[in-house]
Design a protein around this motif. Structure first.
Motif, PDB file in Angstrom:
ATOM      1  N   THR A 206       0.939  -1.105  -0.080  1.00  0.00           N
ATOM      2  CA  THR A 206      -0.041  -0.067  -0.048  1.00  0.00           C
ATOM      3  C   THR A 206       0.801   1.259  -0.110  1.00  0.00           C
ATOM      4  N   ASP A 207       0.358   2.312  -0.330  1.00  0.00           N
ATOM      5  CA  ASP A 207       1.143   3.494  -0.203  1.00  0.00           C
ATOM      6  C   ASP A 207       0.857   4.411   1.093  1.00  0.00           C
ATOM      7  N   VAL A 208       1.612   5.248   1.397  1.00  0.00           N
ATOM      8  CA  VAL A 208       1.707   5.994   2.649  1.00  0.00           C
ATOM      9  C   VAL A 208       0.218   6.667   2.921  1.00  0.00           C
ATOM     10  N   ALA A 211      -2.480   4.078   3.757  1.00  0.00           N
ATOM     11  CA  ALA A 211      -2.044   3.537   5.001  1.00  0.00           C
ATOM     12  C   ALA A 211      -2.515   4.432   5.981  1.00  0.00           C
ATOM     13  N   MET A 217      -1.301   3.263  10.946  1.00  0.00           N
ATOM     14  CA  MET A 217       0.194   3.867  10.657  1.00  0.00           C
ATOM     15  C   MET A 217       0.370   4.736  11.598  1.00  0.00           C
ATOM     16  N   GLU A 223       5.085   3.873   9.326  1.00  0.00           N
ATOM     17  CA  GLU A 223       5.124   2.370   9.496  1.00  0.00           C
ATOM     18  C   GLU A 223       3.770   1.794  10.403  1.00  0.00           C
ATOM     19  N   TRP A 224       3.668   0.643  10.190  1.00  0.00           N
ATOM     20  CA  TRP A 224       2.533   0.150  11.054  1.00  0.00           C
ATOM     21  C   TRP A 224       2.908   0.274  12.262  1.00  0.00           C
ATOM     22  N   ILE A 242       4.302  -0.685   3.575  1.00  0.00           N
ATOM     23  CA  ILE A 242       3.878   0.688   3.132  1.00  0.00           C
ATOM     24  C   ILE A 242       5.066   1.099   2.150  1.00  0.00           C
TER      25      ILE A 242
END
Length: 519
Positions: A206-208, A211, A217, A223-224, A242
């Protein structure tokens, strides 16, 4: 499908998949940013229970493949260019909509739960109770300032605990779909589902921007976050990697675009920001679609809203590029309200007729509509609200109701913009707009009048789709810098109109819509 004469096209080309709430599109752009060819397919929504909204994941990917095939067939028929002239494709997608699938069979365990779905209200209440308990412990030990439970995680993810976001939808799927085998399951928003299918099960990313809509995120680390995943009891193993919004994630594995790199992913509202060239801090755009989404670029500052807005990632155009953030105000019902007048009440056959009907009267006759069909989003965040019409008299007719529905979008935008000005300590100079509703000149003039600001419609209305194409083009070197923004039409406010009384009456109408659903 639409096309222009070949003489106007400048190679190379970039393709863009726009997978939205009501339809799927594929558009081919040339190096000037002009639309070359496009195809669109309506997407069916499923409503198995009141407040539930679903999409069939297989229908989604089939619609994407069909749109691509239709455009490429026309591309070959008209001899516009070679496949090698298409340098990359980008993806923009409806955000928050969540799907879980079997990584071996490729089949979804359940229909995708759409962003506007409200089935998770009991789960939201449960997590708010959990947050309240944790807050009491933390505030006792650390003498922290008082935080309301729904904002417990806001400092990390920028979002309140609400139906809207992906984490609670994923939690519902885990708890209510016994077929889900977590050892073989993958989860994601629609961008993840598309990339995984287009790369033939090779890439789970996925992208930021997408996310940042999950509540999972960390806005600072991109990051998660372990605290967030633990809070919602979401296994990290289900989640995609991500990435930035503009890089090569893989290549299309089959079909007419086989071998073409997938070079951008952006949530639809962030993609519109890119397409509107809102790259400077303090610029803002509003997209008028099924819902309404106003984003305000805050640059590299993570601005935590104190006035009911969301803090989100705006874009990160490359692995090594800086991340830009935004404040966002999300409105659940905009174009969906017009659709309701057409399909549920039979007021007209299409949106143009609604505009004409609304334009046949000078005002609403003192009546207001608050279209809180699935609750109120920003800046109120009240899932107990429901739609109301107030101020009805014997004088009220269909034209007044049609105009009031258009005005409801404008008043909601006013509320969001005022919250943005408070959070950013700055005033907007103009509002750039896009989306299907912006073909309605009456709507945009009402908007300019209520805001007291110029409202600017771009020359090319395909800003959402073009944003993904532009990001993909940056990745593969088709473009190297921002393109010039071309104005289509500017709507200036009427200085002789004072809307403050009507704005105050709107606030009264909103107060009548809340506390409708018992929790």
């Amino acid at each position: 499908m639409s096309g222009q004469q070949q003489i106007n096209f400048e190679k190379p080309f970039i393709g863009s998949i726009d997978q939205g709430t009501s339809s799927t599109r594929f558009i081919l752009f040339d190096s000037k940013g002009d639309t070359v060819l496009s195809h669109q397919i309506p997407l069916k929504q499923y409503h198995p229970n009141p407040g539930w909204v679903e999409h069939d994941g297989l229908e989604i990917i089939n619609s994407v493949n069909e749109c691509i095939s239709q455009v490429l067939n026309k591309y070959k028929e008209t001899n516009i260019g070679e496949i090698s002239d298409i340098k990359a494709i980008g993806i923009t997608n409806q955000r928050e909509t969540t799907i879980v699938w079997d990584k071996n069979t490729g089949k979804p365990y359940h229909n995708a739960i759409v962003w506007s779905d409200t089935r998770t209200s009991s789960i939201v209440n449960r997590f708010n109770t959990k947050a309240e308990s944790l807050l009491k412990k933390e505030q006792q030990s650390q003498s922290q300032q008082q935080i309301v439970p729904k904002d417990y995680l806001r400092d990390i993810c920028g979002l309140p605990i609400a139906n809207y976001f992906s984490a609670v939808k994923l939690r519902w799927l885990i708890e209510n779909v016994p077929e889900i085998d977590q050892s073989n399951a993958l989860a994601g928003t629609i961008d993840s589902w598309l990339v995984w299918n287009l790369t033939n099960k090779k890439t789970h990313i996925t992208d930021v921007t997408n996310a940042s809509r999950t509540m999972l995120m960390n806005l600072a680390t991109l990051e998660w976050d372990s605290k967030l995943c633990d809070f919602f009891d979401v296994p990290n193993s289900l989640l995609p990697k991500i990435c930035s919004s503009a890089e090569i994630y893989g290549h299309v594995e089959s079909g007419p675009l086989a071998g073409v790199p997938i070079a951008s992913v952006l949530g639809d509202q962030q993609s519109a920001m890119v397409g509107q060239m809102c790259f400077d801090k303090g610029q803002a755009k509003n997209t008028y679609g099924t819902g309404c989404f106003l984003l305000y670029n805050t640059g590299d500052d993570i601005v935590h809203s104190k006035h009911g807005l969301l803090t989100t990632v705006c874009y990160k155009l490359g692995k090594d590029s800086p991340v830009h953030y935004a404040l966002e105000g999300s409105i659940a019902v905009a174009g969906a309200g017009v659709k309701w007048l057409i399909e549920n009440l039979g007021f007209a056959n299409n949106s143009k007729e609604i505009e004409a009907l609304a334009n046949s009267v000078q005002d609403t006759g003192g009546m207001y509509i608050v279209p809180a069909f699935s609750g109120l989003f920003a800046p109120h965040w009240r899932d107990d609200a429901r739609g109301v019409m107030v101020g009805l008299t014997h004088h009220t007719n269909k034209a007044h109701i049609a105009r009031a529905m258009l005005e409801s979008t404008c008043f909601q935008t006013y509320e969001v913009l005022k919250s943005m000005e408070k959070d950013s300590n700055d005033k907007l100079v103009e509002l750039r707009v896009d989306g299907g509703m912006t073909m309605n000149d009456l709507l945009l003039q009402i908007q300019a009048d209520i805001l007291g600001l110029p409202v600017v419609r771009p020359h090319n209305l395909e800003t959402t789709c073009f944003g993904a194409a532009y990001a993909a083009g940056l990745t593969v070197g088709v473009w190297s810098s921002a393109m010039q923004f071309h104005i289509g039409k500017r709507f200036t406010p009427n200085p002789n109109i004072d809307h403050m009384k009507r704005i105050n009456d709107w606030h009264k109408a909103v107060s009548k819509s809340v506390d409708w659903v018992d929790k």
